[in-house]
Design a protein around this motif. Structure first.
Motif, short mmCIF file in Angstrom:
data_model
loop_
_atom_site.label_atom_id
_atom_site.label_comp_id
_atom_site.label_asym_id
_atom_site.label_seq_id
_atom_site.Cartn_x
_atom_site.Cartn_y
_atom_site.Cartn_z
N TRP A 17 0.82 -1.22 0.00
CA TRP A 17 0.00 0.00 0.00
C TRP A 17 0.85 1.26 0.00
O TRP A 17 0.44 2.29 -0.55
CB TRP A 17 -0.99 -0.01 1.16
CG TRP A 17 -2.20 -0.76 0.75
CD1 TRP A 17 -2.47 -2.08 0.97
CD2 TRP A 17 -3.29 -0.26 -0.02
NE1 TRP A 17 -3.66 -2.44 0.39
CE2 TRP A 17 -4.19 -1.33 -0.22
CE3 TRP A 17 -3.61 0.98 -0.56
CZ2 TRP A 17 -5.37 -1.20 -0.94
CZ3 TRP A 17 -4.80 1.11 -1.27
CH2 TRP A 17 -5.65 0.03 -1.44
N ARG A 20 1.49 2.51 -3.46
CA ARG A 20 0.29 2.87 -4.23
C ARG A 20 0.47 4.18 -4.98
O ARG A 20 1.06 5.12 -4.49
CB ARG A 20 -0.89 3.00 -3.27
CG ARG A 20 -2.18 3.38 -3.92
CD ARG A 20 -3.27 3.49 -2.84
NE ARG A 20 -4.47 4.04 -3.38
CZ ARG A 20 -4.79 5.33 -3.36
NH1 ARG A 20 -4.00 6.19 -2.77
NH2 ARG A 20 -5.91 5.75 -3.90
N GLU A 24 -5.00 3.83 -7.98
CA GLU A 24 -4.91 2.42 -7.59
C GLU A 24 -5.64 2.25 -6.26
O GLU A 24 -5.26 2.86 -5.26
CB GLU A 24 -3.44 1.99 -7.45
CG GLU A 24 -2.70 2.02 -8.76
CD GLU A 24 -1.21 1.73 -8.64
OE1 GLU A 24 -0.61 1.40 -9.66
OE2 GLU A 24 -0.64 1.86 -7.53
N ILE A 30 -2.12 -2.31 -7.71
CA ILE A 30 -0.75 -1.94 -7.33
C ILE A 30 0.24 -2.96 -7.87
O ILE A 30 1.25 -2.60 -8.49
CB ILE A 30 -0.63 -1.83 -5.80
CG1 ILE A 30 -1.54 -0.72 -5.26
CG2 ILE A 30 0.83 -1.59 -5.38
CD1 ILE A 30 -1.76 -0.77 -3.76
N LYS A 34 3.29 -2.79 -10.67
CA LYS A 34 4.64 -3.13 -10.19
C LYS A 34 5.30 -4.20 -11.07
O LYS A 34 6.48 -4.14 -11.34
CB LYS A 34 4.55 -3.61 -8.75
CG LYS A 34 5.85 -3.87 -8.08
CD LYS A 34 6.45 -2.59 -7.62
CE LYS A 34 7.65 -2.86 -6.74
NZ LYS A 34 8.30 -1.64 -6.37
#
Length: 132
Positions: A17, A20, A24, A30, A34
């Motif tokens: 988180w 983020r 998102e 997320i 990534k």
């Protein structure tokens, strides 16, 4: 696309988180960014929709946004979708937080004080804090 559940420790969850970006609203979005997973639908298209709302208390969760709680040492998650809260482990659809809690146990409780939402910084907030 079918969903899968993964278990991670709290520090890993917080790190996800913390990474983020704007637009998102869940772990899937997320991690897809990534790991450069291409999507046929733009990430922001789903996140602008209301997934579940409680008009009495002025609370809205975006489409796909997740809430979570722990009961007797086990974590339970649900996501907001098409006007329902859907348990991630069994797909049961609920119209309210209290109905969602009753799918876990039969005790009388104020569900607003037991379910959490994840904040952008990886912290968690009781969903009751969203009530207006």
């Amino acid at each position: 696309m079918p969903k899968r559940t993964i278990e991670v420790d709290t520090d890993v969850y917080a790190a996800i988180w913390a990474d983020r970006k704007p637009g998102e609203d869940n772990e899937d979005q997320i991690l897809a960014r990534k790991y450069a997973v291409s999507r046929t639908v733009p990430v922001t298209a789903k996140s602008d929709r209301v997934g579940w709302a409680d008009p009495r208390h002025g609370v809205e969760l975006k489409e796909g946004q997740q809430i979570f709680r722990t009961y007797k040492g086990k974590e339970y998650r649900a996501r907001a979708s098409d006007g329902h809260l859907i348990r991630m482990d069994n797909g049961v659809k609920c119209n309210s937080l209290n109905q969602l809690s009753r799918t876990i146990h039969s005790n009388v409780e104020n569900a607003w004080n037991n379910w959490y939402v994840a904040l952008p910084d990886g912290q968690r907030q009781l969903i009751t804090g969203l009530r207006k």
